[in-house]
Write an enzyme that holds these catalytic residues in place. Structure first.
Site, PDB file in Angstrom:
ATOM      1  N   PHE A 132       0.922  -1.188  -0.037  1.00 46.00           N
ATOM      2  CA  PHE A 132      -0.045   0.060   0.027  1.00 46.00           C
ATOM      3  C   PHE A 132       0.932   1.124   0.032  1.00 46.00           C
ATOM      4  CE2 PHE A 132      -1.567   3.725   1.984  1.00 46.00           C
ATOM      5  CZ  PHE A 132      -2.992   3.980   1.783  1.00 46.00           C
ATOM      6  N   GLU A 133       0.559   2.197  -0.907  1.00 45.01           N
ATOM      7  CA  GLU A 133       1.308   3.355  -1.106  1.00 45.01           C
ATOM      8  C   GLU A 133       0.509   4.664  -1.517  1.00 45.01           C
ATOM      9  OE1 GLU A 133       4.809   2.416  -3.467  1.00 45.01           O
ATOM     10  OE2 GLU A 133       6.018   2.574  -1.444  1.00 45.01           O
TER      11      GLU A 133
END
Ligand SMILES: Nc1nc2c(ncn2[C@@H]2O[C@H](COP(=O)(O)OP(=O)(O)OP(=O)(O)O)[C@@H](O)[C@H]2O)c(=O)[nH]1
Ligand SMILES: *[C@@H]1O[C@H](CO)[C@@H](O)[C@H](O)[C@H]1NC(C)=O
Ligand SMILES: *[C@@H]1O[C@H](CO)[C@@H](O)[C@H](O)[C@H]1NC(C)=O
Ligand SMILES: [Mg+2]
Length: 403
Positions: free
Chosen positions: A290-291
């Site tokens: 996740f980013e």
């Protein structure tokens, strides 16, 4: 008397008939609403017509239940949009796992914002992958092939040495230790995805991997939040890296900071990475599956110098450096600490860890469906406590109960 009785019988019979008729007609009149009949545009023939198709004519497409969802009123959030996209690196075989992720992202966020989605692959995407994913994404979808030179061994890599390392890591049963493609993937995510021609059109990205889940409604534009609050990089989960995969990463980082001191930000988050002011790495990193981040930062001279410097050290192939510690160290050293953001409100799962927002009131208001007991944040293997402490942030109410 007998005649009288016969009349009575006739009358009763007639009455029963009338009552029956009444019930039949009234009961059939209540649910008389018909299922809408589905007709594809321009087709007049009945879909179920048993007639054999006429010679030389296209057979009418078989249909299932009517699906008129295109006619639902738009549920999009008002206002302008950011220059942003989702981005996913995937293989054709990831189709159903990425479909699941897209469904989660759309349901919880993107159906209201309709951001684009870029898919990248070292191979050509097949028609089924494109068909299924473009049907699921509410924004535009784009499909890119990764140029060979971004997914191969640089010429300065000693192939025999790299092969020997893979053998050794296989024996030590290090996860993905003997995989070549996993190494290309980590190097690509570390240094190239933001330079793909399709990504040059955007300033912000949100990375999504196959099989992830989102557990709460996200009712605001997270990209706009990043921009308005001067954030460049964000995370939901943090943890300690598997030491065997990065034994000399920190040496390479120190070499970089010695060569390019001008790229190290003042007021950075070194305390998140090191307990002895930079002598050694404590292995804390943000989990990069996740980013949400800024692409122009990754495309900056500072980040490119950083990536090239690490790449030359060879650890993507002589060890098994992951893009998570590579991104995290960059974000912690080259950004001011205020430019990093922890999204407590993005409830997230990627096997095997869950980020479930701390605070019952929040979870109820945002229709969360994660079990708070699964929240990893305050677990001893998480680095999120350290993030709060190094930034002088107060932990959310109720965190003690989740330790
Ligand atoms: N095109 C392509 N994509 C890949 C390849 N290997 C991995 N990916 C993608 O790169 C991302 C990371 O790979 P994963 O296999 O999820 O790695 P991981 O998250 O460390 O490990 P998992 O626990 O298996 O999820 C995912 O989006 C994958 O779809 C590959 O060889 N080709
Ligand atoms: C979006 O951002 C990219 C990268 O900064 C830029 O090249 C592009 O012109 C921007 N597009 C819009 C519509 O602002
Ligand atoms: C440090 O960086 C320089 C310049 O990139 C390089 O020549 C040298 O080999 C590096 N040293 C280590 C220990 O990685
Ligand atoms: Mg994954």
């Amino acid at each position: 008397m007998a005649g009288h009785q016969r009349y009575l019988r006739y009358i009763i019979f007639a009455l029963i008939c009338l009552i029956l008729l009444f019930f039949i007609s009234s009961s059939s009149s209540v649910p008389s609403a018909q299922w809408p009949s589905y007709k594809p545009d321009g087709a007049n023939e009945a879909e179920t017509s048993p007639q054999s198709p006429k010679e030389g004519q296209e057979q009418p497409k078989p249909t299932t239940t009517p699906s008129d969802n295109k006619k639902l009123p738009p549920a999009t959030a008002p206002g302008d949009r950011m220059n942003a996209t989702f981005v996913t690196l995937a293989r054709n075989s990831d189709i159903w796992e990425i479909a699941k992720s897209i469904r989660h992202v759309e349901d919880r966020f993107n159906r209201k914002f309709n951001y684009d989605w870029v898919f990248l692959n070292d191979d050509d995407f097949d028609d089924e992958f494109k068909k299924v994913t473009s049907a699921l994404v509410s924004g535009k979808t784009k499909y890119g092939k990764i140029p060979k030179e971004h997914w191969s061994f640089p010429d300065f890599i000693d192939q025999d040495r790299a092969a020997k390392v893979r053998e050794e890591m296989k024996e030590k049963k290090i996860i993905y230790g003997d995989s070549i493609s996993y190494r290309h993937m980590c190097r690509y995510e570390s240094g190239f995805f933001f330079r793909h021609p399709l990504m040059l059109d955007y300033e912000w990205y949100w990375r999504v991997e196959p099989s992830i889940e989102l557990y709460c409604d996200i009712g605001y534009d997270t990209f706009k939040f990043m921009s308005e609050n001067n954030k460049k990089y964000s995370f939901v989960l943090s943890l300690y890296e598997y030491v065997e995969t990065i034994p000399t990463l920190w040496d390479a980082v120190k070499n970089f900071t010695a060569t390019y001191p001008q790229h190290v930000a003042e007021g950075n988050s070194m305390k998140f990475l090191s307990d002895d002011d930079g002598k050694t790495y404590n292995h804390c990193h943000f989990w990069s599956n996740f980013e949400i981040g800024n692409l122009n930062w990754l495309r900056s001279e500072a980040y490119i110098d950083y990536f090239n410097s690490l790449d030359k050290a060879g650890g993507f192939f002589y060890e098994r450096w992951g893009d998570a510690p590579v991104h995290s160290i960059a974000a912690a050293l080259m950004l001011k600490k205020e430019e990093l953001h922890f999204f407590n409100d993005i409830a997230y799962y990627h096997v095997p860890f869950t980020h479930c927002p701390t605070g019952e009131q929040y979870r109820l208001e945002h229709k969360c469906h994660c079990n708070p007991k699964d929240n990893f944040d305050w677990n001893g293997y998480s680095c999120t406590s350290r993030f709060f402490e190094t930034n002088g942030m107060t932990k959310p109410e109720g965190y003690e109960q989740e330790q």
